[in-house]
Design a protein around this motif. Structure first.
Motif: not given
Length: 352
Positions: A27-34, A330-339, A341-352
């Motif tokens: 489904g939509s990643p923002d609703s099925v991921t946790r 901040d995965f949710s914010a990064a996912l929104d950008k990748a989807l 939802k927040r305009g055009s953004h560079p590739k989102q890279v998660l830092r652990f």
């Protein structure tokens, strides 16, 4: 047996607990991921436990979660197929890697079950490729998909010589940025098409700074005589399409007679419409490229060399592209950008 006739005892090596982004249905990643905590995993004799450092959110990752990608891991699954990590522990039979080495999942051997959106990953030794520690992490995490795609598409379809040109849509994407620079290294000019949107002037200047020869808005190409816009550049024999719809038609419009358009994505989710005129009078060819198919063709040594080559270009400043490092929390914010939802953004890279 030991020297006293007793049995030797071996203690199991276990990974630490791992924090992971999982999905149990499509489904939509923002609703099925946790976010969940995964229990420790045994590091068997041929296994390597990797502490992830960074991992991108790629379009293919999103498509896998949506259930529309050709390769789908069994559910529940951990997201992510690319990234960079540090070897944390190795099994007793592992010879090529040691704790402290930096590794990425090999594009050849990594499976659909990999799951890089977690703090620790345990997989067999052959899944991992050792890389140069001096490569910046945002590039190490993203080198094996988009830059490799750009390199292969430039080399696999049309024999290009210095002085030739290529045309592409989606030029601001990571693949698009890499095509511009890898083409320039070969003396090949690039004609680039971007969307009409806010910030397009800034986007044009960024692409030109990377070496783009021409950058056009889609609206600028809605003319009959596209050739007149190219100046002294030759009509391209090779084009790249990652969008579909009208943007694909504009690539075809720029190709010379006998040219080839390679499609590697469908961001607009719209079909490619080709006029009969393009086929009959221009004899155009339409091809497709999927990196996973290419890497399945016994390309292990070649692939390793190409990744080392691309990392070398990154280290000497010849290859660069925009990324945005985001804390894993901040995965949710990064996912929104990748989807988007927040305009055009560079590739989102998660830092652990």
């Amino acid at each position: 047996m030991n020297g006293n006739g007793g049995l030797r005892s071996f203690s199991k090596i276990m990974s630490p607990q791992s924090k992971a982004i999982v999905y149990e249905r499509h489904g939509s990643p923002d609703s099925v991921t946790r976010v969940v905590m995964l229990p420790p995993v045994e590091v068997r004799e041929n296994d390597v436990c990797v502490k992830m450092i960074a991992a991108p959110i790629n379009p293919a990752d999103i498509n896998q979660i949506e259930g529309v990608y050709p390769v789908r891991p069994p559910l529940p699954a951990v997201g992510g197929q690319e990234g960079v990590g540090e070897v944390y522990a190795v099994g007793s039979r592992v010879k090529s890697l040691s704790p402290g080495d930096f590794v990425i999942p090999s594009p050849i051997l990594s499976s659909e079950k990999l799951g890089t959106w977690q703090t620790y990953v345990v997989k067999e030794e052959g899944v991992w490729q050792k890389i140069d520690k001096m490569c910046p992490i945002e590039y190490a995490a993203t080198i094996a998909v988009n830059p490799l795609t750009a390199l292969r598409m430039l080399e696999d379809f049309v024999l290009l010589n210095s002085g030739d040109s290529v045309v592409q849509n989606g030029a601001t994407s990571t693949v698009g940025q890499c095509i511009i620079q890898l083409a320039r290294l070969r003396g090949i000019s690039s004609i680039n098409i971007i969307r009409d949107r806010a910030g397009s002037d800034e986007a044009k200047e960024k692409l030109k700074a990377l070496g783009a020869n021409k950058v056009f808005l889609e609206s600028q190409l809605n003319v009959k005589n596209v050739k007149s816009l190219l100046g002294n550049l030759p009509e391209p024999s090779l084009g790249f399409n990652c969008i579909g719809g009208n943007a694909a038609s504009l690539v075809l419009k720029n190709l010379r007679e006998g040219g080839t358009m390679v499609t590697y994505g469908a961001m607009s989710k719209k079909p490619i419409n080709v006029s009969t005129t393009s086929f009959v009078f221009k004899d155009l060819s339409l091809r497709g490229f999927w990196l996973q198919r290419w890497t399945s063709l016994d390309k292990a040594k070649e692939c390793t060399k190409m990744i080392d080559y691309l990392i070398g270009l990154v280290r000497d400043g010849t290859l660069k592209y925009e990324t945005e490092l985001i804390p894993f929390e901040d995965f949710s914010a990064a996912l929104d950008k990748a989807l988007g939802k927040r305009g055009s953004h560079p590739k989102q890279v998660l830092r652990f």
